[in-house]
Design a protein around this motif. Structure first.
Motif, PDB file in Angstrom:
ATOM      1  N   ASP A 198      31.657  -4.277   1.889  1.00 52.15           N
ATOM      2  CA  ASP A 198      30.844  -5.282   2.567  1.00 52.15           C
ATOM      3  C   ASP A 198      29.651  -5.643   1.681  1.00 52.15           C
ATOM      4  N   VAL A 199      29.615  -6.900   1.251  1.00 49.23           N
ATOM      5  CA  VAL A 199      28.600  -7.337   0.291  1.00 49.23           C
ATOM      6  C   VAL A 199      27.191  -7.238   0.885  1.00 49.23           C
ATOM      7  N   ASP A 200      27.024  -7.656   2.148  1.00 50.39           N
ATOM      8  CA  ASP A 200      25.689  -7.562   2.770  1.00 50.39           C
ATOM      9  C   ASP A 200      25.240  -6.104   2.837  1.00 50.39           C
ATOM     10  N   GLU A 201      26.177  -5.247   3.236  1.00 51.58           N
ATOM     11  CA  GLU A 201      25.851  -3.816   3.351  1.00 51.58           C
ATOM     12  C   GLU A 201      25.429  -3.251   1.990  1.00 51.58           C
ATOM     13  N   ALA A 202      26.190  -3.631   0.968  1.00 52.48           N
ATOM     14  CA  ALA A 202      25.874  -3.148  -0.387  1.00 52.48           C
ATOM     15  C   ALA A 202      24.456  -3.561  -0.770  1.00 52.48           C
ATOM     16  N   LEU A 203      24.129  -4.823  -0.534  1.00 52.36           N
ATOM     17  CA  LEU A 203      22.801  -5.305  -0.938  1.00 52.36           C
ATOM     18  C   LEU A 203      21.694  -4.692  -0.084  1.00 52.36           C
ATOM     19  N   ALA A 232      12.855  -7.846   9.413  1.00 54.25           N
ATOM     20  CA  ALA A 232      14.021  -7.884  10.302  1.00 54.25           C
ATOM     21  C   ALA A 232      15.240  -8.269   9.480  1.00 54.25           C
ATOM     22  N   ARG A 233      16.362  -7.738   9.893  1.00 51.36           N
ATOM     23  CA  ARG A 233      17.621  -7.999   9.201  1.00 51.36           C
ATOM     24  C   ARG A 233      17.892  -9.504   9.032  1.00 51.36           C
ATOM     25  N   GLU A 234      17.698 -10.270  10.121  1.00 52.74           N
ATOM     26  CA  GLU A 234      17.991 -11.717  10.090  1.00 52.74           C
ATOM     27  C   GLU A 234      17.116 -12.413   9.047  1.00 52.74           C
ATOM     28  N   ASP A 235      15.878 -11.924   8.972  1.00 54.44           N
ATOM     29  CA  ASP A 235      14.927 -12.469   8.022  1.00 54.44           C
ATOM     30  C   ASP A 235      15.431 -12.288   6.588  1.00 54.44           C
ATOM     31  N   VAL A 236      15.939 -11.087   6.309  1.00 50.13           N
ATOM     32  CA  VAL A 236      16.428 -10.798   4.950  1.00 50.13           C
ATOM     33  C   VAL A 236      17.692 -11.605   4.674  1.00 50.13           C
ATOM     34  N   LEU A 237      18.585 -11.641   5.667  1.00 53.41           N
ATOM     35  CA  LEU A 237      19.848 -12.368   5.445  1.00 53.41           C
ATOM     36  C   LEU A 237      19.588 -13.855   5.196  1.00 53.41           C
ATOM     37  N   ALA A 238      18.481 -14.373   5.775  1.00 56.06           N
ATOM     38  CA  ALA A 238      18.176 -15.802   5.609  1.00 56.06           C
ATOM     39  C   ALA A 238      17.357 -16.067   4.346  1.00 56.06           C
ATOM     40  N   ASP A 239      16.950 -15.017   3.650  1.00 53.39           N
ATOM     41  CA  ASP A 239      16.142 -15.182   2.438  1.00 53.39           C
ATOM     42  C   ASP A 239      16.995 -15.862   1.356  1.00 53.39           C
ATOM     43  N   PRO A 240      16.501 -16.955   0.753  1.00 49.35           N
ATOM     44  CA  PRO A 240      17.315 -17.655  -0.251  1.00 49.35           C
ATOM     45  C   PRO A 240      17.726 -16.754  -1.411  1.00 49.35           C
ATOM     46  N   GLY A 241      16.870 -15.825  -1.778  1.00 52.50           N
ATOM     47  CA  GLY A 241      17.210 -14.900  -2.873  1.00 52.50           C
ATOM     48  C   GLY A 241      18.375 -14.013  -2.489  1.00 52.50           C
ATOM     49  N   PHE A 242      18.361 -13.542  -1.233  1.00 56.37           N
ATOM     50  CA  PHE A 242      19.461 -12.694  -0.757  1.00 56.37           C
ATOM     51  C   PHE A 242      20.752 -13.511  -0.730  1.00 56.37           C
ATOM     52  N   ALA A 243      20.647 -14.735  -0.218  1.00 64.81           N
ATOM     53  CA  ALA A 243      21.844 -15.594  -0.120  1.00 64.81           C
ATOM     54  C   ALA A 243      22.421 -15.851  -1.516  1.00 64.81           C
ATOM     55  N   ALA A 244      21.539 -16.031  -2.501  1.00 63.15           N
ATOM     56  CA  ALA A 244      22.009 -16.279  -3.872  1.00 63.15           C
ATOM     57  C   ALA A 244      22.723 -15.049  -4.425  1.00 63.15           C
ATOM     58  N   ASP A 245      22.155 -13.858  -4.162  1.00 60.36           N
ATOM     59  CA  ASP A 245      22.801 -12.620  -4.640  1.00 60.36           C
ATOM     60  C   ASP A 245      24.150 -12.431  -3.961  1.00 60.36           C
ATOM     61  N   ARG A 246      24.180 -12.709  -2.644  1.00 63.45           N
ATOM     62  CA  ARG A 246      25.447 -12.545  -1.926  1.00 63.45           C
ATOM     63  C   ARG A 246      26.520 -13.467  -2.514  1.00 63.45           C
ATOM     64  N   SER A 247      26.146 -14.750  -2.779  1.00 61.28           N
ATOM     65  CA  SER A 247      27.138 -15.686  -3.318  1.00 61.28           C
ATOM     66  C   SER A 247      27.612 -15.249  -4.690  1.00 61.28           C
ATOM     67  N   ALA A 248      26.670 -14.794  -5.519  1.00 64.16           N
ATOM     68  CA  ALA A 248      27.052 -14.390  -6.874  1.00 64.16           C
ATOM     69  C   ALA A 248      28.015 -13.194  -6.824  1.00 64.16           C
ATOM     70  N   LEU A 249      27.691 -12.248  -5.942  1.00 58.98           N
ATOM     71  CA  LEU A 249      28.554 -11.062  -5.816  1.00 58.98           C
ATOM     72  C   LEU A 249      29.943 -11.450  -5.317  1.00 58.98           C
ATOM     73  N   LEU A 250      29.959 -12.318  -4.310  1.00 60.66           N
ATOM     74  CA  LEU A 250      31.261 -12.734  -3.759  1.00 60.66           C
ATOM     75  C   LEU A 250      32.088 -13.463  -4.813  1.00 60.66           C
ATOM     76  N   ARG A 251      31.390 -14.255  -5.634  1.00 64.57           N
ATOM     77  CA  ARG A 251      32.093 -15.001  -6.676  1.00 64.57           C
ATOM     78  C   ARG A 251      32.713 -14.038  -7.679  1.00 64.57           C
ATOM     79  N   GLU A 252      31.942 -13.017  -8.056  1.00 64.92           N
ATOM     80  CA  GLU A 252      32.477 -12.042  -9.027  1.00 64.92           C
ATOM     81  C   GLU A 252      33.613 -11.240  -8.417  1.00 64.92           C
ATOM     82  N   LEU A 253      33.450 -10.906  -7.129  1.00 63.66           N
ATOM     83  CA  LEU A 253      34.522 -10.141  -6.473  1.00 63.66           C
ATOM     84  C   LEU A 253      35.815 -10.944  -6.436  1.00 63.66           C
ATOM     85  N   ALA A 254      35.657 -12.249  -6.274  1.00 57.63           N
ATOM     86  CA  ALA A 254      36.846 -13.111  -6.216  1.00 57.63           C
ATOM     87  C   ALA A 254      37.433 -13.323  -7.607  1.00 57.63           C
TER      88      ALA A 254
END
Ligand SMILES: Nc1ncnc2c1ncn2[C@@H]1O[C@H](COP(=O)(O)OP(=O)(O)OP(=O)(O)O)[C@@H](O)[C@H]1O
Length: 258
Positions: A198-203, A232-254
């Motif tokens: 789970d990418v969110d969990e990892a981060l 708060a969790r929602e706050d972090v998940l909505a952080d643009p930096g977090f979203a960018a890391d999540r996308s980059a990780l998902l892209r590499e995983l794919a």
């Protein structure tokens, strides 16, 4: 001078009998207190890496040192292992399950009871100690299993998909709980290497995310464990930096960005 690493994996190959190398040229240095999340596609060697660190496997090439020890048994003595699934013993009460590492370490029954009661309280299971694991929800079982692993009082926690069996909402709750546990100064300020899909969990739960691909470390990212503190969790998940890391990780995983 940097602190002596809790875990130092240096230029390691691992092969199972009659198989090609499952891990190749793997290096990973984890300072004390760092939480590392290992992520990667199914079969890329994540559990093998945990078993290697925990002394259940030895390298075909290279070295593995845990708190100064390279011998497999000695490595194991520094690690609490949390295998996939909760692995609670169904015929033991929750209290007796959580007490297993203490009893194995020769702690007397009365002292073990006291410490187990404390552990059950910090994982919110103080009223469930006498129940059997099958009387608990999945999230409660997972908390009990984590309490048992943390109560082993080992400096290194090796957790293989610790929350993998949980539904998304329970998983999010237990991630928050685990983040709190790992942030608390006592009693479990610990080094952790955790495998997750789970990418969110990892981060969220790590200081560093390590991406394994085809048995090699392909890339590492800074995690959000510290940046998450107090938010708060929602706050972090909505952080643009977090979203960018999540996308980059998902892209590499794919398999992109090769
Ligand atoms: N005991 C074993 N004997 C032979 N091959 C094994 C053994 N354990 C694992 N393997 C093989 O090693 C490779 C890596 O397995 P490993 O369990 O480390 O992967 P993983 O990334 O943890 O997978 P998953 O995410 O599906 O749990 C796989 O190809 C697997 O089939």
């Amino acid at each position: 001078m940097p602190p002596t690493p809790a875990v130092a994996v240096d230029d390691v190959d691992v092969a199972y009998p009659n198989t090609p190398a499952v891990l190749r040229d793997v290096g990973l240095v984890v300072p004390p207190g760092e939480h590392v999340a290992v992520i990667g596609r199914s079969g890329c060697g994540k559990s093998t890496l945990l078993h290697l660190i925990g002394g259940l496997l030895d390298p075909a090439r290279g070295t593995v040192v845990v708190h100064g020890d390279s011998d497999g048994r000695a490595r194991l003595s520094h690690c609490a292992l949390m295998p996939q699934g909760d692995s609670l013993l169904p015929w033991f009460s929750v209290r007796d399950n959580v007490a297993v590492p203490l009893r194995n370490a020769g702690v007397r029954r009365r002292a073990a009871r006291a410490r187990t009661a404390e552990a059950l309280a910090w994982c919110g299971l103080q009223h469930h100690g006498l129940q059997r694991p099958d009387q608990l929800s999945g999230g409660m079982r997972q908390r009990a299993a984590l309490a048992r692993a943390l109560l082993a009082d080992k400096p290194v926690l090796l957790a293989d998909e610790p929350l993998g069996a949980l539904d998304a909402i329970t998983r999010a709750e237990i991630q928050d709980w685990l983040h709190g546990m790992l942030t608390a100064p006592e009693p479990q300020a610990t080094t952790m290497v955790m495998v997750t899909h789970d990418v969110d969990e990892a981060l969220l739960l790590s200081h560093r995310v390590v991406l394994l691909a085809d048995g090699r470390v392909r890339r590492t990212w800074p995690g959000w464990f510290d940046r998450r503190a107090g938010r708060a969790r929602e706050d972090v998940l909505a952080d643009p930096g977090f979203a960018a890391d999540r996308s980059a990780l998902l892209r590499e995983l794919a398999g992109g960005d090769r």
